[in-house]
Design a protein around this motif. Structure first.
Motif, PDB file in Angstrom:
ATOM      1  N   LEU A  21       0.988  -1.410  -0.388  1.00 38.70           N
ATOM      2  CA  LEU A  21       0.019   0.024  -0.154  1.00 38.70           C
ATOM      3  C   LEU A  21       0.899   1.070  -0.066  1.00 38.70           C
ATOM      4  N   GLU A  22       1.883   1.234   0.892  1.00 32.89           N
ATOM      5  CA  GLU A  22       2.299   2.456   1.227  1.00 32.89           C
ATOM      6  C   GLU A  22       3.590   2.591  -0.483  1.00 32.89           C
ATOM      7  N   GLY A  23       3.541   1.559  -0.953  1.00 33.77           N
ATOM      8  CA  GLY A  23       4.173   1.416  -2.193  1.00 33.77           C
ATOM      9  C   GLY A  23       4.128   2.088  -3.799  1.00 33.77           C
ATOM     10  N   PHE A  24       2.894   2.457  -3.207  1.00 36.12           N
ATOM     11  CA  PHE A  24       2.213   3.620  -4.419  1.00 36.12           C
ATOM     12  C   PHE A  24       2.650   4.627  -4.455  1.00 36.12           C
ATOM     13  N   ASP A  25       2.179   4.413  -2.936  1.00 29.49           N
ATOM     14  CA  ASP A  25       2.539   6.358  -2.498  1.00 29.49           C
ATOM     15  C   ASP A  25       3.607   6.903  -2.713  1.00 29.49           C
ATOM     16  N   PHE A  26       4.265   5.894  -2.190  1.00 30.71           N
ATOM     17  CA  PHE A  26       5.797   5.865  -2.567  1.00 30.71           C
ATOM     18  C   PHE A  26       6.443   6.209  -3.879  1.00 30.71           C
ATOM     19  N   GLY A  27       5.675   5.581  -4.671  1.00 28.34           N
ATOM     20  CA  GLY A  27       6.444   5.627  -6.437  1.00 28.34           C
ATOM     21  C   GLY A  27       5.158   7.598  -6.625  1.00 28.34           C
ATOM     22  N   VAL A  28       3.988   7.619  -6.330  1.00 23.37           N
ATOM     23  CA  VAL A  28       3.429   8.781  -6.505  1.00 23.37           C
ATOM     24  C   VAL A  28       4.185   9.700  -6.264  1.00 23.37           C
ATOM     25  N   GLY A  29       4.437   9.914  -4.744  1.00 20.66           N
ATOM     26  CA  GLY A  29       5.821  10.635  -4.552  1.00 20.66           C
ATOM     27  C   GLY A  29       7.350  11.064  -5.423  1.00 20.66           C
ATOM     28  N   MET A  30       7.442  10.414  -5.638  1.00 18.75           N
ATOM     29  CA  MET A  30       8.266   9.765  -6.320  1.00 18.75           C
ATOM     30  C   MET A  30       8.479  10.202  -7.555  1.00 18.75           C
ATOM     31  N   LEU A  31       7.135  10.392  -8.714  1.00 20.30           N
ATOM     32  CA  LEU A  31       6.693  10.173  -9.894  1.00 20.30           C
ATOM     33  C   LEU A  31       6.902  12.276  -9.998  1.00 20.30           C
ATOM     34  N   MET A  32       6.398  12.628  -8.922  1.00 18.73           N
ATOM     35  CA  MET A  32       5.628  14.017  -9.287  1.00 18.73           C
ATOM     36  C   MET A  32       5.910  15.123  -9.968  1.00 18.73           C
ATOM     37  N   PRO A  33       7.822  15.050 -10.342  1.00 10.75           N
ATOM     38  CA  PRO A  33       8.119  15.892 -10.618  1.00 10.75           C
ATOM     39  C   PRO A  33       8.388  15.915 -12.680  1.00 10.75           C
ATOM     40  N   ILE A  34       7.737  14.533 -12.830  1.00  6.06           N
ATOM     41  CA  ILE A  34       7.711  14.376 -13.982  1.00  6.06           C
ATOM     42  C   ILE A  34       6.469  14.245 -14.688  1.00  6.06           C
ATOM     43  N   VAL A  35       5.633  13.761 -13.968  1.00 12.88           N
ATOM     44  CA  VAL A  35       4.373  13.430 -14.470  1.00 12.88           C
ATOM     45  C   VAL A  35       3.409  14.838 -14.846  1.00 12.88           C
ATOM     46  N   GLY A  36       3.063  13.928 -15.781  1.00 21.06           N
ATOM     47  CA  GLY A  36       2.251  15.074 -17.227  1.00 21.06           C
ATOM     48  C   GLY A  36       3.174  16.591 -17.768  1.00 21.06           C
ATOM     49  N   ARG A  37       4.403  15.700 -17.189  1.00 21.73           N
ATOM     50  CA  ARG A  37       5.026  16.976 -17.617  1.00 21.73           C
ATOM     51  C   ARG A  37       4.703  17.060 -19.515  1.00 21.73           C
ATOM     52  N   ARG A  38       4.704  16.734 -20.266  1.00 21.75           N
ATOM     53  CA  ARG A  38       4.510  17.118 -21.506  1.00 21.75           C
ATOM     54  C   ARG A  38       2.954  17.141 -21.722  1.00 21.75           C
ATOM     55  N   THR A  39       2.413  17.368 -21.046  1.00 21.96           N
ATOM     56  CA  THR A  39       0.898  17.209 -21.583  1.00 21.96           C
ATOM     57  C   THR A  39       0.373  18.833 -21.482  1.00 21.96           C
ATOM     58  N   GLY A  40       1.185  20.332 -21.027  1.00 18.14           N
ATOM     59  CA  GLY A  40       1.332  21.621 -21.412  1.00 18.14           C
ATOM     60  C   GLY A  40       0.351  22.210 -19.882  1.00 18.14           C
ATOM     61  N   ILE A  41       0.060  20.793 -19.371  1.00 17.65           N
ATOM     62  CA  ILE A  41      -0.887  21.559 -18.224  1.00 17.65           C
ATOM     63  C   ILE A  41      -0.424  21.610 -17.004  1.00 17.65           C
ATOM     64  N   PRO A  42      -0.625  22.887 -16.271  1.00 18.55           N
ATOM     65  CA  PRO A  42       0.123  23.903 -15.022  1.00 18.55           C
ATOM     66  C   PRO A  42       1.598  22.818 -14.349  1.00 18.55           C
ATOM     67  N   PRO A  43       2.395  23.405 -13.674  1.00 18.08           N
ATOM     68  CA  PRO A  43       2.364  22.568 -13.475  1.00 18.08           C
ATOM     69  C   PRO A  43       2.135  22.376 -11.679  1.00 18.08           C
ATOM     70  N   ASP A  44       1.510  23.133 -10.726  1.00 15.07           N
ATOM     71  CA  ASP A  44       0.695  22.948 -10.189  1.00 15.07           C
ATOM     72  C   ASP A  44      -0.303  22.356 -10.163  1.00 15.07           C
ATOM     73  N   VAL A  45      -1.334  22.410 -11.107  1.00 22.16           N
ATOM     74  CA  VAL A  45      -2.170  21.321 -11.076  1.00 22.16           C
ATOM     75  C   VAL A  45      -2.141  19.807 -11.394  1.00 22.16           C
ATOM     76  N   ARG A  46      -0.453  19.493 -12.160  1.00 22.21           N
ATOM     77  CA  ARG A  46      -0.689  18.158 -12.534  1.00 22.21           C
ATOM     78  C   ARG A  46      -0.739  17.618 -11.422  1.00 22.21           C
ATOM     79  N   ARG A  47       0.243  18.098 -10.298  1.00 27.88           N
ATOM     80  CA  ARG A  47       1.009  18.022  -9.103  1.00 27.88           C
ATOM     81  C   ARG A  47      -0.095  17.651  -8.210  1.00 27.88           C
TER      82      ARG A  47
END
Length: 344
Positions: A21-47
């Motif tokens: 359970l905490e594994g996917f929590d860690f994974g989401v936090g680990m990927l926060m800087p890059i997820v949605g980066r290529r979508t054009g969505i503002p960084p704060d919104v995607r985070r």
């Protein structure tokens, strides 16, 4: 099976639940800087979308660690004491990282300032990457064994813990948790965020398979038994299937199989450890075992009755939480508030 063996299994189940359970929590936090980066969505919104996927459940997931630590202290006090005597620094670093992560998540919305939110985001990233690596290092060393003397004290240095097997364990947990988190993000998000999470998961699956495969194979050959080959096959097969499923955008099945891989790997570690709880590399006579490290039968008996009544309540409540917050989260669901906006 006696009470000491039963509580070894219970401690193993609690850590399996925590890493799952905490594994996917860690994974989401680990990927926060890059997820949605290529979508054009503002960084704060995607985070904020990423945070909302774990928002209702992350603190409940951490209860598994608290319960596992309490069970370890009560059922196996010598194991607990020896573990902390030898792993004090890495466990302290994990604790500090978890505190930073908790504070960053809870306080992110307290100040309406972009610089403040960026600092909190990096706190979440730090608090996710560090435990993801160090938990693998710690458990690999527990299975491998450390220098325990006749007084049940660990005499290994911190740098002795940074051996090749342990470092491979840390790399394995980091990659698998990141993959687990990416698949969870794809499962729980919509729109462009989902598409980007699927793409990240597909890329992460490629290095995760050989690294995790090498670790479980090393564990099996060096420390496993005959029947634990089943766990090796389950973990390897699940991760291989995830490679194909992420490319097919079948994130539901992919998440189920990353879960199988994590459960199989952690079970393999505990199965390879038994009947020891902390092997000594100085002398097998100094090893802590299920028999010589456990509490009295009376203590274990009382704990068993408490667990029998309380565990179903906790599991049912947490399952209900996941059911209530089961919907996908899209960018349109994020309001003007900069904090967590849990949607149901």
């Amino acid at each position: 099976m006696g009470l000491p063996e039963l509580w070894f299994v219970i401690v193993a189940v609690l850590f399996v639940g925590y890493f799952l359970l905490e594994g996917f929590d860690f994974g989401v936090g680990m990927l926060m800087p890059i997820v949605g980066r290529r979508t054009g969505i503002p960084p704060d919104v995607r985070r904020r979308v990423a945070l909302n996927t774990i928002g209702p459940v992350w603190d409940g997931n951490e209860v598994w660690l608290i319960t596992a630590g309490g069970a370890l202290f009560a059922a196996f006090p010598d194991w607990y004491a020896t573990l902390f005597s030898g792993f004090y620094l890495p466990l302290l670093i994990i604790l500090v990282a978890l505190i930073v992560r908790i504070v960053a998540i809870e306080w992110r919305a307290k100040i309406d300032d972009d610089a403040w939110r960026r600092r909190c985001d990096w706190g979440i990233v730090f608090g996710s990457w560090v435990p993801a690596v160090l938990w693998g290092v710690a458990f690999a060393n527990i299975v491998r064994g450390v220098e325990i003397d006749a007084q049940k004290q660990v005499v290994s240095s911190f740098f002795d813990l940074l051996n090749p097997y342990a470092l491979l364990g840390g790399l394995t947990t980091a990659l698998v948790f990141a993959l687990h988190g990416a698949v969870f993000l794809a499962l729980k998000s919509a729109d462009e965020i989902r598409g980007d999470a699927v793409a990240i998961a597909a890329r992460l699956a490629i290095p995760a398979v050989p690294v995790a495969g090498a670790f479980v194979l090393w564990t099996q050959i060096a420390y496993g038994t005959g029947w634990t080959w089943i766990l090796v096959a389950l973990a390897a097969g699940a991760l291989l299937a995830v490679v194909a499923l992420t490319r097919m955008e079948r994130e539901g099945w992919a998440f189920a199989l990353t879960s199988v891989a994590i459960v199989s790997t952690v079970t393999l570690l505990f199965a390879s450890l038994f009947p020891n709880v902390m092997p000594s590399t100085l002398d097998p006579e100094y090893s802590l075992t299920v028999a010589n490290a456990s509490s009295s039968p009376y203590t274990l008996g009382v704990m068993t009755w408490v667990a029998a009544f309380m565990a179903p309540v906790v599991v049912l409540y947490q399952g209900w939480t996941y059911w209530v917050f089961r919907q996908r989260i899209s960018t349109s669901a994020i309001g003007r508030s900069h904090g967590l906006k849990f949607t149901s």
